[in-house]
Every structure is written in structure tokens, then in C-alpha cells.
Design a protein around this motif. Sequence first.
Motif, short mmCIF file in Angstrom:
data_model
loop_
_atom_site.label_atom_id
_atom_site.label_comp_id
_atom_site.label_asym_id
_atom_site.label_seq_id
_atom_site.Cartn_x
_atom_site.Cartn_y
_atom_site.Cartn_z
N ASP A 2 0.80 -1.18 0.17
CA ASP A 2 0.30 -0.04 -0.16
C ASP A 2 0.99 1.50 -0.75
N VAL A 3 2.10 1.10 0.77
CA VAL A 3 2.45 2.54 1.26
C VAL A 3 3.95 2.19 -0.54
N THR A 12 2.43 1.66 -4.08
CA THR A 12 1.50 2.35 -4.22
C THR A 12 0.80 3.73 -4.59
N ARG A 13 0.90 4.08 -3.14
CA ARG A 13 0.60 5.51 -2.72
C ARG A 13 1.89 6.46 -3.11
N HIS A 14 2.79 6.26 -3.44
CA HIS A 14 4.60 6.69 -3.38
C HIS A 14 4.45 6.37 -5.60
N GLU A 46 1.30 6.08 -7.22
CA GLU A 46 0.59 7.45 -7.34
C GLU A 46 0.87 9.00 -7.18
N PHE A 84 2.04 10.67 -4.10
CA PHE A 84 2.12 10.75 -2.86
C PHE A 84 3.58 11.08 -2.76
N ALA A 112 -1.12 15.16 3.52
CA ALA A 112 -1.24 13.93 3.81
C ALA A 112 -2.34 13.94 4.50
#
Length: 159
Positions: A25-26, A28-30, A32, A34, A42
Motif C-alpha cells: 500500500d505504501v 502504491t501510494r508513492h 501514484e 503521494f 497527507a
Amino acid sequence: LPEAQLDRFLLKLTIPLPSRQDEIDVLTRHAEGFNPRDLHAAGVRPVAGPADLEAARAAVAKTTISPEITAYVVDICRATRESPSLTLGVSPRGATALLATARAWAWLTGRDYVIPDDVKALALPTLRHRVQLRPEAEMEGVTADSVINAILAHVPVPR
């Protein structure tokens, strides 16, 4: 870092690695877009301002420490200096740090006085980086945390 520099850090926290899914998840957020430096995006919001922090600091300073608790902290720290598993025990600076963190913990839990459980709760994060294991103890699987836990189990708790 050298021992003299490690002793200046108040706490050493150990944080476990995230689960596999949390790590995915971490990443994936990066991927995308983040940006961890954008605290507002955040969802990080201030919960206290400078006046709140100053009031908290003043309240912690008023938290009572009995002579028995002070002696308990000293006995714990002195026991590290006598441990056969350690080449370096907790200094007086470390004892001062343990007293300060126990005092803050007492206040955070809603009390204006320190109890032995406050000292125990903060002993590991406050002391683990202030001791040095003997190489032979380390080779046997002894850790700073295990030595401190053994000391906490053996030092008489004030009543």
C-alpha cells in the motif's frame, strides 16, 4: 554513534516493519504521486500550538516524584552498571532521562505523580541505547532489552 553522543538522545524506539500488504500500500501510494513532504495533503493537522505545548511542559514539571521513586530509578540504573552482560551501564544522565520520561508519562496518563509503573513503561525506550553489551553476551543472543527487563524484574519496587 559514540556512546557519549547516544546518551544525548532521550528515547530509542523500535518500530517493526509493516506487514507485506501495508508495504504494498505504501509503495502504491508513492507510485501514484503521494508526496510525504506535503503534510496537508497527507491529512496531518496540528493538534496543539505553542501555548498548549508550554502549558503541558509546565504541568509535567509540576508532576510529583517521591523520594522512593527517585531511589527506584537510581537502583535500576546502578544495576545496569553491575550487570555481567554489559560493558557500559546507564550514566547519571540516563537516570535523569528516565526520571523525566516517567514524569511525562505519568502526566500523559492523567496523574500528577509518578508511580513505579511509569518508570517501568519508559525504561526500555529511555535506557536501551545507553547500555553496551559485552561481545560474548551479544554472541549468546543477549539483547539490551533482555538485560533491562531482567533488571526491572529484580530491582525491588517501592510500595
